[in-house]
Design a protein around this motif. Structure first.
Motif, PDB file in Angstrom:
ATOM      1  N   PHE A  48     -24.480  68.031  50.886  1.00  0.00           N
ATOM      2  CA  PHE A  48     -23.834  66.800  50.428  1.00  0.00           C
ATOM      3  C   PHE A  48     -22.321  67.013  50.278  1.00  0.00           C
ATOM      4  O   PHE A  48     -21.850  67.488  49.244  1.00  0.00           O
ATOM      5  N   GLY A  49     -21.566  66.679  51.288  1.00  0.00           N
ATOM      6  CA  GLY A  49     -20.109  66.688  51.212  1.00  0.00           C
ATOM      7  C   GLY A  49     -19.475  68.051  51.273  1.00  0.00           C
ATOM      8  O   GLY A  49     -18.469  68.304  50.603  1.00  0.00           O
ATOM      9  N   SER A  50     -20.012  68.960  52.076  1.00  0.00           N
ATOM     10  CA  SER A  50     -19.459  70.308  52.168  1.00  0.00           C
ATOM     11  C   SER A  50     -18.072  70.292  52.805  1.00  0.00           C
ATOM     12  O   SER A  50     -17.822  69.562  53.765  1.00  0.00           O
ATOM     13  N   VAL A  51     -17.169  71.095  52.256  1.00  0.00           N
ATOM     14  CA  VAL A  51     -15.816  71.229  52.819  1.00  0.00           C
ATOM     15  C   VAL A  51     -15.418  72.701  52.790  1.00  0.00           C
ATOM     16  O   VAL A  51     -16.019  73.512  52.081  1.00  0.00           O
ATOM     17  N   GLN A  52     -14.418  73.046  53.553  1.00  0.00           N
ATOM     18  CA  GLN A  52     -13.842  74.388  53.497  1.00  0.00           C
ATOM     19  C   GLN A  52     -13.376  74.659  52.066  1.00  0.00           C
ATOM     20  O   GLN A  52     -12.700  73.835  51.456  1.00  0.00           O
ATOM     21  N   HIS A  53     -13.755  75.795  51.520  1.00  0.00           N
ATOM     22  CA  HIS A  53     -13.341  76.119  50.162  1.00  0.00           C
ATOM     23  C   HIS A  53     -13.314  77.632  49.972  1.00  0.00           C
ATOM     24  O   HIS A  53     -13.974  78.384  50.689  1.00  0.00           O
ATOM     25  N   SER A  54     -12.524  78.061  48.994  1.00  0.00           N
ATOM     26  CA  SER A  54     -12.321  79.488  48.741  1.00  0.00           C
ATOM     27  C   SER A  54     -12.139  79.735  47.252  1.00  0.00           C
ATOM     28  O   SER A  54     -11.871  78.806  46.478  1.00  0.00           O
ATOM     29  N   GLY A  55     -12.255  80.992  46.872  1.00  0.00           N
ATOM     30  CA  GLY A  55     -12.040  81.373  45.477  1.00  0.00           C
ATOM     31  C   GLY A  55     -12.006  82.874  45.328  1.00  0.00           C
ATOM     32  O   GLY A  55     -12.201  83.623  46.290  1.00  0.00           O
ATOM     33  N   PHE A  56     -11.774  83.313  44.107  1.00  0.00           N
ATOM     34  CA  PHE A  56     -11.728  84.752  43.840  1.00  0.00           C
ATOM     35  C   PHE A  56     -12.092  85.025  42.393  1.00  0.00           C
ATOM     36  O   PHE A  56     -12.142  84.119  41.558  1.00  0.00           O
ATOM     37  N   GLY A  57     -12.363  86.288  42.120  1.00  0.00           N
ATOM     38  CA  GLY A  57     -12.608  86.733  40.755  1.00  0.00           C
ATOM     39  C   GLY A  57     -11.612  87.809  40.394  1.00  0.00           C
ATOM     40  O   GLY A  57     -11.328  88.706  41.202  1.00  0.00           O
TER      41      GLY A  57
END
Length: 432
Positions: A392-401
């Motif tokens: 449902f509505g997937s988009v390019q995304h990123s993150g870090f810890g």
């Protein structure tokens, strides 16, 4: 009479009679004068007690006061550049609130690490530990200020989870109403849901890893900040992590100079870390290691020696990207131009402190994620909610810890991570 804290003192208080509430740090006598080092939790100040200037009862307390007795002092503030903090107080009266019941166990003499950790609830009162905790506080504040001022929304991730994030071998399993649950390894998966709702989100809380490791870099309970950004590729993700670390360093240098001095930290080394960081690929790192005689092969993960050797080539944190797919988590996106590597990165701190940040662009293809969950032998039903983010509505995304304690250890120049947290949890320590 006004009550003033040590950290509130400035030139405007000189000549003024004030009251201070705190504890005895130590005392010393030279005849008709004796000195009291007083602490109130915000700092230390020297008190001077002179015969015939203080009450007779107060002057007679010199031989009766003990380290960590609770006291209230009254006296006149004066400038004294030779004293701690640049001020001292001419004490007229001391009220003893509470005498210690027995001799305080932590004295100025040398104590073993195990003894100090067993008395951690008292050890944190010491000048050095106080400085570390104040720097930790500044780092935590800077993290929140950075994200709050850049449009991120704090969305707390749960502590109890049904699923693994960083593999199943380091999960703490707990009984959860006749079923199994786990203490979270990371809040990341929930932040992926949050980023789809808010665009930019972060969580900042405790994480748990049941790694049977006794190295100076590992705790079983630690704090981690984890941002997640929608419509963000790996390059923007690296830029966010870099900006965060530079912001933290600048704030510590600005606000905690005296604490860094207490720790004998080389501030010039930190100042080198306030501009953009070098970037190097995993493949380039393997070549550097092989050229030095290290037998590591392409596809092997880095251990502490490898991280340290790579980081020593730089005088500031270095961003390493393009790790092999086989050694990275199932949720990391493979490079479309080379599926043997992921669109991921680690940031290695200089001076032997190793990885302080790990992140990636996330896989958005539902079929690929299903295949990886199967290959990792994970229970798909535990991840159905996570897979919905791709339905449902997937988009390019990123993150870090970013691990709070590792960053604090590096900034403070500490030899062991256990000093960076108020009450450390390791394989062998559950108390205090």
């Amino acid at each position: 009479m006004k009550t003033v804290m040590v950290n509130e003192l400035n030139d405007s208080y000189c000549g003024e009679s004030i009251q201070m509430k705190g504890w005895v740090y130590n005392t010393r006598s030279i005849g008709k004068i004796w000195f009291l080092i007083f602490r109130d939790g915000t700092g230390l100040i020297q008190g001077v007690i002179v015969k015939n200037e203080a009450s007779e009862e107060t002057f007679g307390l010199e031989s009766k006061l003990n380290q960590e007795d609770s006291i209230i002092i009254e006296g006149i503030i004066r400038k004294e550049n030779r004293s701690i903090g640049g001020f001292e107080i001419g004490i007229k009266n001391i009220e003893v609130v509470n005498h210690v019941i027995e001799e305080y166990p932590i004295s100025p003499k040398e104590h073993g690490t195990d003894f100090l950790m067993s008395n951690r609830h008292l050890w944190i009162r010491s000048k050095r530990q106080n400085a570390i905790m104040r720097i930790r506080h500044q780092v935590s504040k800077s993290i929140r200020d950075f994200f709050d001022s850049n449009g991120f929304v704090l969305i707390d991730s749960p502590i109890f989870t049904a699923n693994a994030v960083e593999g199943t071998t380091s999960l703490f399993e707990v009984d959860y109403f006749e079923r199994s649950a786990f203490l979270t390894q990371s809040g990341q998966l929930y932040q992926e849901a949050s980023a789809s709702a808010f665009g930019k989100s972060y969580c900042f809380g405790p994480c748990f890893r049941a790694e049977k490791s006794k190295t100076r870099r590992h705790l079983t309970e630690f704090w981690m900040v984890e941002p997640e950004i929608a419509y963000c590729d790996i390059n923007e993700n690296m830029a966010w992590a870099e900006k965060l670390l530079i912001y933290i360093i600048n704030n510590v240098l600005k606000n905690k100079e005296s604490e860094l001095k207490t720790l004998d930290r080389d501030i010039n080394k930190l100042k080198l870390c306030t501009s953009s960081f070098p970037r190097i690929s995993y493949t380039e790192c393997i070549k550097i290691l092989n050229d030095s005689g290290n037998q590591i092969k392409w596809g092997d993960d880095f251990g502490s020696p490898e991280e340290t050797y790579i980081a020593e080539k730089f005088d500031k944190p270095v961003i390493v990207y393009g790790f092999p797919s086989e050694i990275k988590a199932f949720y990391m996106k493979r490079d479309p131009e080379n599926d043997k590597v992921v669109l991921g990165m680690d940031i290695l701190a200089p001076e032997g402190y190793g990885e302080i940040v790990g992140g990636s662009e996330r896989e958005t293809n539902l079929d690929i994620l299903l295949e990886r969950i199967k290959n990792e032998k994970l229970n798909q039903s535990d991840y159905e909610w996570f897979l919905d983010l791709r339905r449902f509505g997937s988009v390019q995304h990123s993150g870090f810890g970013m691990g709070l304690e590792r960053v604090v250890a590096w900034i403070c120049g500490l030899s062991h991570i256990r000093e960076t947290i108020p009450f450390a949890r390791t394989m062998t320590r559950l108390n205090p």
